[in-house]
Design a protein around this motif. Structure first.
Motif, PDB file in Angstrom:
ATOM      1  N   PRO A   9       9.278   8.690   3.868  1.00  0.00           N
ATOM      2  CA  PRO A   9       7.986   8.231   3.356  1.00  0.00           C
ATOM      3  C   PRO A   9       7.376   7.139   4.241  1.00  0.00           C
ATOM      4  O   PRO A   9       8.083   6.474   5.003  1.00  0.00           O
ATOM      5  CB  PRO A   9       8.336   7.678   1.975  1.00  0.00           C
ATOM      6  N   GLY A  10       6.067   6.972   4.132  1.00  0.00           N
ATOM      7  CA  GLY A  10       5.355   6.047   4.996  1.00  0.00           C
ATOM      8  C   GLY A  10       5.820   4.615   4.900  1.00  0.00           C
ATOM      9  O   GLY A  10       5.711   3.857   5.864  1.00  0.00           O
ATOM     10  N   VAL A  11       6.373   4.206   3.761  1.00  0.00           N
ATOM     11  CA  VAL A  11       6.801   2.832   3.572  1.00  0.00           C
ATOM     12  C   VAL A  11       7.942   2.448   4.514  1.00  0.00           C
ATOM     13  O   VAL A  11       8.190   1.260   4.761  1.00  0.00           O
ATOM     14  CB  VAL A  11       7.209   2.609   2.096  1.00  0.00           C
ATOM     15  N   LEU A  12       8.642   3.430   5.084  1.00  0.00           N
ATOM     16  CA  LEU A  12       9.707   3.140   6.042  1.00  0.00           C
ATOM     17  C   LEU A  12       9.166   2.856   7.446  1.00  0.00           C
ATOM     18  O   LEU A  12       9.855   2.254   8.269  1.00  0.00           O
ATOM     19  CB  LEU A  12      10.703   4.299   6.106  1.00  0.00           C
ATOM     20  N   ASP A  20       6.329  -3.449  -5.420  1.00  0.00           N
ATOM     21  CA  ASP A  20       7.011  -4.744  -5.396  1.00  0.00           C
ATOM     22  C   ASP A  20       8.357  -4.726  -4.672  1.00  0.00           C
ATOM     23  O   ASP A  20       8.719  -5.701  -4.015  1.00  0.00           O
ATOM     24  CB  ASP A  20       7.204  -5.253  -6.828  1.00  0.00           C
ATOM     25  N   ILE A  21       9.117  -3.646  -4.774  1.00  0.00           N
ATOM     26  CA  ILE A  21      10.449  -3.604  -4.161  1.00  0.00           C
ATOM     27  C   ILE A  21      10.382  -3.738  -2.636  1.00  0.00           C
ATOM     28  O   ILE A  21      11.055  -4.604  -2.057  1.00  0.00           O
ATOM     29  CB  ILE A  21      11.217  -2.328  -4.580  1.00  0.00           C
ATOM     30  N   PRO A  22       9.602  -2.907  -1.925  1.00  0.00           N
ATOM     31  CA  PRO A  22       9.573  -3.037  -0.456  1.00  0.00           C
ATOM     32  C   PRO A  22       9.115  -4.405   0.015  1.00  0.00           C
ATOM     33  O   PRO A  22       9.701  -4.990   0.937  1.00  0.00           O
ATOM     34  CB  PRO A  22       8.592  -1.942  -0.032  1.00  0.00           C
ATOM     35  N   MET A  23       8.059  -4.948  -0.612  1.00  0.00           N
ATOM     36  CA  MET A  23       7.539  -6.244  -0.189  1.00  0.00           C
ATOM     37  C   MET A  23       8.561  -7.352  -0.418  1.00  0.00           C
ATOM     38  O   MET A  23       8.764  -8.225   0.429  1.00  0.00           O
ATOM     39  CB  MET A  23       6.238  -6.547  -0.935  1.00  0.00           C
ATOM     40  N   THR A  24       9.242  -7.323  -1.541  1.00  0.00           N
ATOM     41  CA  THR A  24      10.250  -8.337  -1.847  1.00  0.00           C
ATOM     42  C   THR A  24      11.450  -8.224  -0.917  1.00  0.00           C
ATOM     43  O   THR A  24      11.934  -9.223  -0.369  1.00  0.00           O
ATOM     44  CB  THR A  24      10.716  -8.202  -3.303  1.00  0.00           C
ATOM     45  N   GLN A  53       0.824  -1.216   0.000  1.00  0.00           N
ATOM     46  CA  GLN A  53       0.000   0.000   0.000  1.00  0.00           C
ATOM     47  C   GLN A  53       0.855   1.263   0.000  1.00  0.00           C
ATOM     48  O   GLN A  53       0.680   2.149  -0.849  1.00  0.00           O
ATOM     49  CB  GLN A  53      -0.912   0.006   1.221  1.00  0.00           C
ATOM     50  N   TYR A  54       1.777   1.366   0.949  1.00  0.00           N
ATOM     51  CA  TYR A  54       2.577   2.584   1.072  1.00  0.00           C
ATOM     52  C   TYR A  54       3.731   2.624   0.073  1.00  0.00           C
ATOM     53  O   TYR A  54       4.204   3.714  -0.287  1.00  0.00           O
ATOM     54  CB  TYR A  54       3.095   2.742   2.505  1.00  0.00           C
ATOM     55  N   GLY A  55       4.194   1.450  -0.349  1.00  0.00           N
ATOM     56  CA  GLY A  55       5.233   1.427  -1.369  1.00  0.00           C
ATOM     57  C   GLY A  55       4.742   1.980  -2.684  1.00  0.00           C
ATOM     58  O   GLY A  55       5.489   2.664  -3.406  1.00  0.00           O
ATOM     59  N   ALA A  56       3.476   1.707  -3.015  1.00  0.00           N
ATOM     60  CA  ALA A  56       2.892   2.217  -4.255  1.00  0.00           C
ATOM     61  C   ALA A  56       2.835   3.742  -4.267  1.00  0.00           C
ATOM     62  O   ALA A  56       2.790   4.367  -5.334  1.00  0.00           O
ATOM     63  CB  ALA A  56       1.497   1.636  -4.446  1.00  0.00           C
ATOM     64  N   GLN A  57       2.858   4.349  -3.062  1.00  0.00           N
ATOM     65  CA  GLN A  57       2.797   5.806  -2.960  1.00  0.00           C
ATOM     66  C   GLN A  57       4.188   6.434  -2.906  1.00  0.00           C
ATOM     67  O   GLN A  57       4.323   7.651  -2.779  1.00  0.00           O
ATOM     68  CB  GLN A  57       2.017   6.201  -1.694  1.00  0.00           C
ATOM     69  N   SER A  58       5.235   5.592  -2.977  1.00  0.00           N
ATOM     70  CA  SER A  58       6.607   6.095  -2.867  1.00  0.00           C
ATOM     71  C   SER A  58       7.379   5.827  -4.153  1.00  0.00           C
ATOM     72  O   SER A  58       6.874   5.198  -5.085  1.00  0.00           O
ATOM     73  CB  SER A  58       7.322   5.403  -1.697  1.00  0.00           C
TER      74      SER A  58
END
Length: 475
Positions: A421-424, A276-280, A266-271
């Protein structure tokens, strides 16, 4: 006669016993962790990071299977060790027989549930449009090997408690070697992709399971007979609670991975990193984390037969000495791992394939933040297993749930709103949870160690039998 064969647990030097039991146990768990790591490495070079992402999506179903296997296997192993210390041969063979019946039944149920709920399961664990096809291929094959995976992991705990840690290690090692040899053949020679790697994994698990089953015919402290396999409620209520901590530890990993994957997508798509990169990356980080935990759990679980035998025999002084030595070893492992993750994150992630600078940038952040308190994590994980070995499933369960579920899950959901960013944000959940959990662990261990100091090595048979019967309630 067979019960006396393990009396050396109360008499042999502790250093030698720890090496005898902890090293094979650690190697067994390390080899089990390598099943997934090996697949990830070959996927990274042969399929790409989307293949790795697919295995991260499917990985939770193997953790669910492992959770049930360890609840039954570790619970039976802890109970078997206590029976050995108390000289109760009848309960020993019956508990092993009941454990085998449960392992077979649970694996059959798991295969049916996973097969019927495949699409929903993959969606719940973060499958994306890009990696879904890979995930389906991998899932369909891995499902076939679930019964063998459950039997191998459940029975290995029992085999170690029976005083044969080298056999447990060897049976697992054979399966892993088969997987390592067949993986590159399936991916690079036969071009079967993720499905080929899954078949290589299954073949290794089949061999390991057959070897484990064969061992049961010649156990050191038990002899199985027809009577062993008749389900007995009194036995189940005694040994299953001793494995609940292991169950909840693994289930919490599943929940964390599900919440983590969906949050990162969710948050990776906004960064700038994309979905795919953060989840992997975090999937790889968590599997590397499991390598370290294999050492931690291997030492603590390897010591379980020694702890359980001496605690059952009333030798509190010897248990305290073993605890101190064990925790020192865990601290060393935690310190070395922490330094490696802080100093060499790029070198570690590069083992899983060559990717973009953006990919490596996020991987560096993930290793340095998420695994920054590895030392503390090693200590409280070991403390939980130690409490389980003493027949204290409630304390062990609370400690496991506190870190992995009560603290981590809410923080994974909350912290993205505080970070930029939120993904962190989710990466900070583990360090905060580790700090809080180690404080609670110390609070639990202090009174337990005081009780061990006053525990006399001489107890009557009536006293030990009463303690055994009350064990789950008094925990």
């Amino acid at each position: 006669m067979e019960q006396r064969s393990n009396r050396y647990l109360a008499e042999a030097p502790l250093g030698g016993l720890m090496v005898k039991f902890a090293v094979p146990c650690t190697l067994s768990l390390l080899v089990s962790s390598l099943y997934n790591i090996v697949d990830q490495i070959f996927f990274g070079w042969g399929v790409g990071y989307l293949g790795n992402g697919a295995t991260n999506v499917v990985f939770p179903i193997t953790i669910i299977a492992l959770a049930l296997a360890l609840m039954i296997g570790d619970g039976c192993a802890a109970y078997l060790s206590l029976c050995q210390g108390q000289g109760d041969a009848q309960s020993a063979h019956r508990s092993v027989g009941n454990a085998l019946v449960l392992l077979l039944g649970c694996s059959a149920v798991l295969v049916a549930v996973f097969a019927l709920g495949r699409d929903g399961i993959l969606a719940a664990f973060g499958a994306t449009e890009n990696n879904l096809a890979y995930a389906v291929d991998y899932f369909n094959v891995i499902l076939i090997g679930i019964p063998f995976f459950v039997l191998t992991n459940g029975l290995n705990s029992v085999i170690r408690a029976d005083g044969s840690p080298k056999f447990a290690m060897g049976s697992t090692l054979v399966g892993c070697v088969i997987n390592i040899v067949l993986d590159p053949i399936a991916i690079f020679v036969l071009h079967w992709g993720v499905a080929g790697a899954a078949w290589a994994t299954i073949l290794g698990q089949v061999v390991s399971a057959v070897l484990a089953l064969g061992y049961l015919r010649r156990g050191r402290s038990f002899r199985l007979c027809r009577d062993s396999f008749r389900p007995r409620k009194v036995l189940l209520t005694r040994f299953l609670p001793l494995g609940i901590s292991s169950l909840l530890t693994q289930v919490s990993i599943v929940i964390i991975m599900g919440v983590m994957n969906t949050t990162l997508v969710q948050y990776g798509a906004q960064s700038e990193y994309g979905a795919d990169i953060p989840m992997t990356v975090v999937g790889i980080v968590m599997k590397v984390f499991q390598i370290v935990i294999a050492f931690v759990v291997g030492i603590a679980a390897g010591c379980q037969p020694i702890v359980g035998y001496n605690y059952g025999a009333g030798n509190g002084k010897r248990v305290r000495k073993l605890f101190k030595t064990m925790m020192l070893a865990e601290a060393v492992i935690g310190a070395v791992a922490t330094l490696a993750f802080q100093l060499f994150p790029v070198q570690i992630i590069s083992l899983f394939g060559s990717e973009s600078d953006l990919y490596n940038q996020f991987a560096t952040l993930a290793f340095r933040i998420y695994l920054s308190t590895m030392l503390l994590c090693c200590l409280h994980k070991a403390a939980s297993i130690f409490l389980q070995s003493l027949g204290k499933p409630v304390q062990a369960m609370v400690l496991s749930l506190l870190r992995d579920f009560v603290l981590c899950v809410p923080m994974i959901l909350l912290f993205p709103r505080l970070a930029s960013p939120g993904v962190l944000g989710p990466l900070y959940s583990a360090p905060v949870a580790d700090v809080i959990t180690i404080l609670v662990a110390v609070g639990m261990l202090v009174p337990v160690l005081r009780q061990l100091r006053d525990r006399a090595p001489e107890q009557t048979a009536d006293q030990t039998e009463t303690q055994m019967a009350q064990m789950p309630q008094n925990s």
